[in-house]
Design a protein around this motif. Structure first.
Motif, PDB file in Angstrom:
ATOM      1  N   THR A 241       0.811  -1.215   0.000  1.00  0.00           N
ATOM      2  CA  THR A 241       0.000   0.000   0.000  1.00  0.00           C
ATOM      3  C   THR A 241       0.850   1.273   0.000  1.00  0.00           C
ATOM      4  N   ALA A 242       2.169   1.122  -0.064  1.00  0.00           N
ATOM      5  CA  ALA A 242       3.062   2.276  -0.011  1.00  0.00           C
ATOM      6  C   ALA A 242       2.968   3.113  -1.285  1.00  0.00           C
ATOM      7  N   ASP A 243       3.153   4.417  -1.131  1.00  0.00           N
ATOM      8  CA  ASP A 243       3.169   5.337  -2.263  1.00  0.00           C
ATOM      9  C   ASP A 243       4.597   5.383  -2.812  1.00  0.00           C
ATOM     10  N   LEU A 244       4.844   4.641  -3.894  1.00  0.00           N
ATOM     11  CA  LEU A 244       6.179   4.530  -4.467  1.00  0.00           C
ATOM     12  C   LEU A 244       6.137   4.873  -5.944  1.00  0.00           C
ATOM     13  N   SER A 245       7.241   5.417  -6.426  1.00  0.00           N
ATOM     14  CA  SER A 245       7.364   5.640  -7.862  1.00  0.00           C
ATOM     15  C   SER A 245       7.502   4.291  -8.560  1.00  0.00           C
ATOM     16  N   ARG A 249       9.360   1.003  -6.960  1.00  0.00           N
ATOM     17  CA  ARG A 249       8.645  -0.264  -6.789  1.00  0.00           C
ATOM     18  C   ARG A 249       9.317  -1.393  -7.567  1.00  0.00           C
TER      19      ARG A 249
END
Length: 290
Positions: A241-245, A249
């Motif tokens: 659920t992490a906000d990653l580019s 990722r």
């Protein structure tokens, strides 16, 4: 030894420093004159190279070079130097005796956390790793045509002075991403310099993983850095659920443990065999903040 480093960035400067006492001449390329002082500080004579055919001054230096180090990452169009030297290396570098090509352990791709070594089949996933493997093949052909040994130096995640988890913690940017079973190898930039210097001095060819002894979860590195800095431990973040580019990722899409047995068998002893010794060294001497 007369050496030229194409792409004298973070790793290239470490190689220059490691070999400064062995060279009658050592040069390095950069895209910007603003970086000349950094190259000169590492004992390198700076040259501008923008990715096309080498200019007059650089070509004159290459005509005397015995050792060539390649540290320019290929782009989507491939390795610019493979095209620049498509007619062969000998016309430009008649005295060439050895080539080192800095690549990445990313060429192995994903192996579900299992151990890999230099004999493991490469199955790269990301576009940048596919490009690296193609560049390895191109330099293998050029070196064979020139009749000189080529050392392909596959590097894991690079850290060192000014580029490390301690600095990330200090800047308040550290995150503890949790993906069960995920591990990475790492390598201190000083060991890139040291291992490449050994291969250059001995004129050794072949493929070498230059990586540490301890593949470990990324959150463990953050936790140690937090402990050393006396900072507050950041909360755990679920990878899913992490906000990653997309690029960030993609790093987590490759999971493997990389063996460094071959470079050790060639005679190299690591200065920083794991992330703990590396981070402790950076903290003690204060170079983490450079």
């Amino acid at each position: 030894m007369r050496m030229m480093i194409f792409g004298a960035g973070f790793s290239g400067l470490a190689i220059g420093r490691a070999l400064s006492g062995d060279c009658d001449f050592a040069g390095g390329t950069t895209r910007s004159p603003e970086r000349f002082p950094a190259l000169q500080g590492a004992g390198l004579t700076p040259f501008i190279y923008q990715g096309d055919v080498p200019g007059e001054d650089l070509s004159a230096a290459l005509s005397e070079v015995t050792h060539l180090v390649m540290s320019i990452a290929p782009d989507t169009d491939g390795d610019p130097l493979l095209e620049a030297f498509s007619g062969g290396l000998r016309p430009s570098m008649p005295k060439l005796e050895w080539i080192g090509y800095l690549s990445t352990v990313g060429v192995y791709g994903d192996h579900d956390g299992e151990w890999v070594d230099e004999e493991t089949q490469c199955r790269p996933v990301s576009k940048r790793s596919v490009a690296r493997l193609a560049a390895e093949d191109g330099w293998t052909r050029l070196a064979a045509e020139a009749g000189v040994p080529l050392a392909i130096i596959r590097l894991s995640g690079i850290y060192g002075p000014g580029r490390n988890a301690l600095k990330t913690v200090h800047e308040g940017k550290a995150r503890r991403l949790i993906k069960p079973g995920q591990v990475f190898n790492r390598i201190h930039v000083a060991d890139i310099g040291g291992a490449t210097a050994l291969l250059a001095r001995e004129r050794l060819g072949g493929i070498y993983n230059v990586t540490d002894d301890l593949p470990a979860p990324p959150q463990d590195v953050v936790s140690l850095a937090v402990e050393l800095m006396g900072a507050k431990l950041p909360p755990e973040i679920d990878f899913e659920t992490a906000d990653l580019s997309p690029m960030a990722r993609s790093f987590y899409g490759e999971n493997k443990r990389v063996s460094n047995a071959r470079i050790k068998a060639s005679g190299y002893t690591f200065l920083y065999p794991d992330y703990s010794s590396g981070l402790n060294g950076l903290y003690v001497d204060g170079s983490w903040q450079q």
